[in-house]
Every structure is written in structure tokens, then in C-alpha cells.
Write an enzyme that holds these catalytic residues in place. Structure first.
Site, short mmCIF file in Angstrom:
data_model
loop_
_atom_site.label_atom_id
_atom_site.label_comp_id
_atom_site.label_asym_id
_atom_site.label_seq_id
_atom_site.Cartn_x
_atom_site.Cartn_y
_atom_site.Cartn_z
N HIS A 83 0.85 -1.19 0.00
CA HIS A 83 0.00 0.00 0.00
C HIS A 83 0.88 1.24 0.00
O HIS A 83 1.86 1.31 0.73
CB HIS A 83 -0.91 0.04 1.24
CG HIS A 83 -1.75 1.29 1.27
ND1 HIS A 83 -2.91 1.42 0.54
CD2 HIS A 83 -1.57 2.47 1.90
CE1 HIS A 83 -3.40 2.64 0.73
NE2 HIS A 83 -2.62 3.28 1.56
N ASP A 162 -15.37 2.00 7.01
CA ASP A 162 -14.33 2.95 6.59
C ASP A 162 -14.86 3.87 5.50
O ASP A 162 -14.62 5.07 5.52
CB ASP A 162 -13.09 2.21 6.07
CG ASP A 162 -12.07 3.19 5.49
OD1 ASP A 162 -11.55 4.00 6.27
OD2 ASP A 162 -11.82 3.16 4.28
N ARG A 169 -15.29 12.25 7.31
CA ARG A 169 -14.07 13.00 7.68
C ARG A 169 -13.74 14.05 6.62
O ARG A 169 -13.27 15.14 6.93
CB ARG A 169 -12.89 12.05 7.86
CG ARG A 169 -12.95 11.24 9.15
CD ARG A 169 -11.98 10.08 9.15
NE ARG A 169 -10.62 10.51 8.85
CZ ARG A 169 -9.74 9.80 8.13
NH1 ARG A 169 -10.08 8.63 7.64
NH2 ARG A 169 -8.54 10.26 7.92
N SER A 184 -7.84 3.77 8.72
CA SER A 184 -8.48 3.71 7.41
C SER A 184 -7.67 2.83 6.45
O SER A 184 -8.20 1.92 5.80
CB SER A 184 -8.63 5.12 6.84
OG SER A 184 -9.13 5.07 5.52
N LYS A 188 -8.55 -1.76 5.61
CA LYS A 188 -8.76 -2.33 4.27
C LYS A 188 -7.71 -3.41 3.97
O LYS A 188 -8.01 -4.44 3.38
CB LYS A 188 -8.72 -1.23 3.21
CG LYS A 188 -9.87 -0.25 3.33
CD LYS A 188 -9.93 0.73 2.20
CE LYS A 188 -8.89 1.81 2.26
NZ LYS A 188 -9.37 3.10 2.72
#
Length: 435
Positions: A83, A162, A169, A184, A188
Site C-alpha cells: 500500500h 471505513d 471526515r 483507514s 482495508k
């Protein structure tokens, strides 16, 4: 009996929330039993008061468990994932994932679309004609087994809490919180089922985290969450003081990734992929140290195995492989104009964030989720930080749909470059690795 108002007050006053309280809040919010205004108040209290590692891990696990938790162990004994916290020109996944899959580590990746100034991996892949990013759970699992590499759009059943919290947010000025950002991202990743996860945490003007200290804190928080959740997680902190590689824009970045997989890619892109990939190879236990891991990956690149793996993934997801073999057949912008250097000197800074917004203005990104994008437009840098230019030399080539679009962005683009008489100090690509 728990009451939301008491939990908000507790966090407002600086108390650590219990595991039970956090789970109750996330379940209630996901089910629609806790209204947005109360969740917004709690989010603001978290922004102002923070959360410790245990609270952050509890929040992450509660969000992950709000939907499907993928378990891929029946199709692959071990899967890896990567990620990036997002940066301009960041096409790392397109090179790293096939490289790692080529040495025998199945990659099961769910990616996002672009929002704000950084592009999304899914948008880039969708510039390949026919490429299908929306896969059923069964198709996703099948792809993990064969070809051992899948990059798909995030399914609606993964971490639904999320998705809801992220949208809230965004409109309540509660994005800038390390516990909330970390939860967050990691919710995932944990829900998607990978055993080993490498995080590319970027900092600089072209990144979400502008300072090295913020990036380091986010990286440490996410590695701690991984430890709490029993997964292997490493974070590589990398510089986004300038865009990665030369291309910014969907089809342009796919072309550059193809070049990297075929042995002629930009050195910074290839280097970052080797560093990230070496961490995955070590975490998965294929090699004991980064040097031998790196040698394994270099071989996968030079032998063409990584390139073949990328082609196999694209074919498996219905993409037109002939456009990869002939990258000039990928979408091309009709207007291509060079922006000239206003004076001689050394390029000392490039504002990546401005470049990202320029690509959006050309039609290559989204302002709202429902916007359609032009895959052909973007920028190709001709001079990066440290380069010496003469007056009139090209700094960047603008790829646009029409000349009026070029005229609209030219001044903003020129202002993104700083040129001085003396060369700048060289920028490190990788600052630090947190294992």
C-alpha cells in the site's frame, strides 16, 4: 448500556476508550444507529486528543470486521500486498506487483481510484482497453491462484465502516489525524487478507504527509497495528519531494511502467520497487536479507518474468494485451506542447502537488467521485531536480485534449518549477525502513 454522548465526552477529556467502547461505536455507526453528527464529534475529539497504539489497533480491527474478512489461505498458503499513502506519478504497484508475483509470491491487491491530486492505480489500469477492475469475489480468488496476481477495485463489502467514516471526515475537517488515517489504510489491508504487507509511506510536497516527522509517526502507527493484528508489516518511508519517474497521468504512467518492466524504466521508480519488493521477499521468508532478496527480483526483471506476469494479469482481467506490446496504441492526447525553461540554471525544486492538480485540470483526475476521466492527458517531465537547463530548454511536455487546456495550465505549471544558479543537494529516495 453504552451511550455515545458519554464516549464522546470521555475522548474529549483525553481518556483512552476501551476495546468494547470502540467496537460498539463502529458497529453502531456502520448499522446506521449512531448519527453522522455524533460520529463527527467523536472524530474531532480524536483529532484533538489522539489515540494510543492499542486504541488505534482496536479501531482498525473493528472497522475491518464491519464487512467481509477475506481469507485466501485455501487458494494460496501465503499472499502479499503493498500500500502506498499516495503520491504524484506513483505507478509503483504496476511494476512491483508483477515483479514480486514472478518470484512466486501471490499478490492479492485491492486498489482505489484517484481523488484529490494523486492518481489511483485502478484508473491507470483502466487506460488499457477492456481492462476489468470490478471482479466478483470468486474471480478475485481464482486470480490469486492463477496467474497469482490480481489488482482489483475495492469491493463494497470490504470495511464498509471505513467508506462511511472516510466520506464524513472529508467534509468535517477531520482527515488530518494519524490514528484515523492509519485505521483507514490498515482496516482495508487487514480485511483483504494478505499475510505480509509492505507500506510505502511518502512525504513531501507531492505526498499526503508533507513532513518526514508526520510520515514516520504514521509508519510506526501502521506497523504497530500490523503487529497487534498478527500480520507481518514493514513501512518504507520514501521522498516525494518530486514526482516518481517522469510520467504523470493514467496512460502515460502505464507506458512508463511497461518500460520499467521491459528494462528501460526510470531509475528512481525501479529502485523504489526493488526496495519495497526486497522487504516482501524477506517477510515471506524466501530470502534472509535484503541483498539476496534484491538479486532475486533483479533477475525476475531482467529475465522478462515480471513482464510476462504483468501481461498475464492484464489478459486475465480482459485487458487488450496488444496495447502493452505496442504501448503507442494506449490512449494518446492529440495536443502535446513543451513548456520552456524561463532562464538557465539548475532545477532545485518541483512542486509535485501543483503538477497533480494540473493533470486534474487537464481532465486526468476527479474532483468528485462520479467524474469521468480522460486517460490520455497528463505531463511528462523533461528535467527533474538537479538537472541543468538552458533558457528555452523543455521542462515538461503537456499532453492535452485541446490547446485551450494547455493555455489554462501553463502559468501554474511554470510556477511549480524553481530554478537557481547553484545545484541543489541530492535528495534521498528512501529515508528509513521501519520493520
Amino acid at each position: 448500556m453504552m451511550r455515545m454522548v458519554e464516549i464522546i465526552a470521555a475522548k474529549r477529556d483525553g481518556r483512552a476508550l476501551t476495546t468494547a467502547e470502540i467496537e460498539w461505536v463502529v458497529q453502531g455507526y456502520a448499522a446506521g444507529e449512531i448519527p453522522d453528527y455524533q460520529m463527527a464529534a467523536l472524530a474531532m475529539a480524536i483529532v484533538l486528543r489522539g489515540m494510543d497504539d492499542r486504541e488505534t489497533a482496536d479501531l482498525t480491527m473493528a472497522i475491518a470486521r464491519s464487512g467481509d474478512m477475506l481469507d485466501l489461505h485455501d487458494v494460496a498458503p501465503l499472499t502479499v500486498d503493498k500500500h502506498s499513502t499516495g503520491g504524484v506519478g506513483d505507478k509503483t504497484t504496476l511494476v512491483l506487483a508483477p515483479m514480486v508475483a514472478a518470484v512466486g509470491l501471490p499478490v492479492a491487491k485491492m486498489s482505489g481510484r484517484g481523488l484529490g491530486f494523486s492518481g489511483g492505480t485502478i484508473d491507470k489500469l483502466e487506460s488499457i482497453p477492456g481492462f476489468r477492475a470490478n471482479l466478483s469475489a470468486e474471480e478475485f480468488r481464482r486470480a490469486v491462484r492463477e496467474p497469482g496476481l490480481v489488482v482489483a477495485a475495492q469491493s463494497g463489502d470490504l470495511a464498509p465502516a471505513d467508506k462511511k467514516l472516510y466520506a464524513l471526515r472529508d467534509v468535517t475537517a477531520t482527515v488530518e489525524s494519524i490514528p484515523l488515517i492509519a485505521a483507514s489504510v490498515m482496516s482495508k489491508k487487514l480485511a483483504a487478507g494478505a499475510d505480509c504487507i509492505v507500506l510505502d509511506v511518502k512525504y513531501g510536497r507531492g505526498a499526503f504527509m508533507h513532513t518526514l516527522d508526520d510520515a514516520r509517526q504514521l509508519a510506526r502507527t501502521m506497523v504497530a497495528i500490523g503487529r497487534h493484528a498478527g500480520r507481518k508489516v514493514t513501512a518504507v518511508i520514501s521522498s516525494m519531494q518530486q514526482p516518481l519517474g517522469f510520467a504523470i497521468g493514467n496512460a502515460l504512467e502505464v507506458r512508463e511502467a511497461v518500460a520499467a518492466l521491459c528494462g528501460s524504466g526510470p531509475s528512481d521508480l525501479v529502485e523504489l520497487c526493488l526496495v519495497l519488493g526486497s522487504e516482501l521477499v524477506c517477510m515471506a521468508g524466501l530470502r534472509d536479507d535484503p541483498d539476496t532478496a534484491r538479486a532475486l527480483l533483479v533477475e525476475a526483471l531482467s529475465s522478462g518474468a515480471a513482464w510476462e506476469k504483468f501481461r498475464a494479469m492484464v489478459a486475465n482481467q480482459d485487458g487488450d494485451v496488444t496495447t502493452l506490446d505496442h504501448p503507442d496504441r494506449l490512449p494518446n492526447a492529440p495536443v502535446q506542447v513543451d513548456l520552456a525553461a524561463p532562464r538557465a540554471g539548475f532545477v532545485t525544486a518541483i512542486d509535485g502537488q501543483t503538477l497533480g492538480f494540473v493533470v486534474n485540470a487537464l481532465g486526468g483526475g476527479r474532483v468528485r467521485k462520479e467524474d469521468t476521466i480522460d486517460h490520455s492527458v497528463g505531463l511528462v517531465l523533461r528535467a527533474k531536480v538537479g538537472a541543468r537547463v538552458a533558457a528555452g530548454d523543455p521542462l515538461v511536455t503537456i499532453h492535452a485534449a485541446r490547446q485551450s487546456d494547455v493555455d489554462a495550465v501553463a502559468e501554474r505549471l511554470a510556477n511549480a518549477y524553481t530554478i537557481h544558479d547553484t545545484p541543489p543537494p541530492s535528495l534521498p529516495l528512501v529515508e528509513e525502513i521501519i520493520r
